[in-house]
Design a protein around this motif. Sequence first.
Motif, short mmCIF file in Angstrom:
data_model
loop_
_atom_site.label_atom_id
_atom_site.label_comp_id
_atom_site.label_asym_id
_atom_site.label_seq_id
_atom_site.Cartn_x
_atom_site.Cartn_y
_atom_site.Cartn_z
N GLY A 66 36.36 11.46 15.03
CA GLY A 66 36.90 12.13 16.21
C GLY A 66 35.85 12.84 17.03
O GLY A 66 35.89 12.85 18.26
N ASN A 70 38.97 18.27 23.07
CA ASN A 70 38.36 19.53 22.65
C ASN A 70 39.39 20.65 22.45
O ASN A 70 39.07 21.65 21.80
CB ASN A 70 37.30 19.98 23.65
CG ASN A 70 36.00 19.25 23.42
OD1 ASN A 70 35.53 19.13 22.29
ND2 ASN A 70 35.41 18.74 24.49
N SER A 74 41.96 20.56 20.59
CA SER A 74 42.24 20.60 19.16
C SER A 74 41.42 19.54 18.44
O SER A 74 41.87 18.40 18.26
CB SER A 74 43.73 20.37 18.89
OG SER A 74 43.94 20.35 17.50
N PRO A 75 40.22 19.92 18.01
CA PRO A 75 39.40 18.96 17.26
C PRO A 75 40.12 18.42 16.02
O PRO A 75 39.94 17.25 15.66
CB PRO A 75 38.16 19.76 16.88
CG PRO A 75 38.07 20.80 17.97
CD PRO A 75 39.50 21.15 18.29
N ARG A 76 40.97 19.24 15.39
CA ARG A 76 41.71 18.77 14.20
C ARG A 76 42.69 17.67 14.57
O ARG A 76 42.82 16.68 13.85
CB ARG A 76 42.46 19.92 13.54
CG ARG A 76 41.54 20.89 12.86
CD ARG A 76 42.34 22.03 12.31
NE ARG A 76 42.13 22.07 10.87
CZ ARG A 76 42.74 22.88 10.06
NH1 ARG A 76 43.63 23.73 10.52
NH2 ARG A 76 42.46 22.86 8.78
N ALA A 77 43.40 17.84 15.68
CA ALA A 77 44.34 16.81 16.13
C ALA A 77 43.59 15.54 16.54
O ALA A 77 44.04 14.43 16.25
CB ALA A 77 45.19 17.32 17.29
N THR A 78 42.44 15.70 17.18
CA THR A 78 41.63 14.55 17.57
C THR A 78 41.18 13.80 16.33
O THR A 78 41.25 12.56 16.27
CB THR A 78 40.42 15.00 18.41
OG1 THR A 78 40.89 15.66 19.57
CG2 THR A 78 39.54 13.82 18.81
N GLU A 79 40.74 14.52 15.32
CA GLU A 79 40.30 13.90 14.06
C GLU A 79 41.48 13.19 13.38
O GLU A 79 41.33 12.07 12.89
CB GLU A 79 39.69 14.94 13.13
CG GLU A 79 39.04 14.36 11.90
CD GLU A 79 37.83 13.49 12.20
OE1 GLU A 79 37.57 12.56 11.40
OE2 GLU A 79 37.15 13.71 13.22
N ALA A 80 42.64 13.84 13.35
CA ALA A 80 43.81 13.23 12.73
C ALA A 80 44.21 11.95 13.47
O ALA A 80 44.53 10.93 12.84
CB ALA A 80 44.97 14.22 12.70
N ARG A 125 41.67 9.26 12.61
CA ARG A 125 41.89 8.75 11.25
C ARG A 125 43.09 7.80 11.20
O ARG A 125 43.04 6.77 10.53
CB ARG A 125 42.10 9.90 10.26
CG ARG A 125 40.85 10.60 9.90
CD ARG A 125 40.01 9.77 8.92
NE ARG A 125 38.62 10.09 9.16
CZ ARG A 125 37.64 9.21 9.22
NH1 ARG A 125 37.85 7.94 9.05
NH2 ARG A 125 36.42 9.60 9.45
#
Length: 141
Positions: free
Chosen positions: A83, A104, A106-112, A115
């Motif tokens: 992400g 940017n 939500s980096p966590r949401a982008t990573e999820a 994935r």
Amino acid sequence: MDPSGSTPGNGHTVYGVIVLYDLDCGFCRWTLDWALKRDRDHVLEAHPIQSPRGDELLADLTPEERLRSAHVVHEDGRRESAGAAVRAVLEVLPSARPLAWLANLSPRATEAGYRFVANHRGFFGKLVRGGSAPRPGSSAG
């Protein structure tokens, strides 16, 4: 790509990134093609993960780790994957900066999201006709 960074018409200094992608992934090739079509400042340098350049830049990773995600390498040598790599590509493409802004938030949401797509690349690859070839003259193939 100008090593010192280029200044496009909007006054932003843009630094290039090396994009490392899975040559065998149709969705990855399609996504790269999408980015290259928007790269009017020629700040993206694309190479397959499976290429000698990919081997060189990802030498510290196992082959499985290399192919787990896309990667970018910045001019200062920093590497980002998954992400974060998507955000890095979006940030250097002026027409994609609104998408970078969203990524940017939500980096966590982008990573999820990354994935999820990476874990289902076969399905997404079928949706996009197997990916397009990189632009002529690029080092992406």
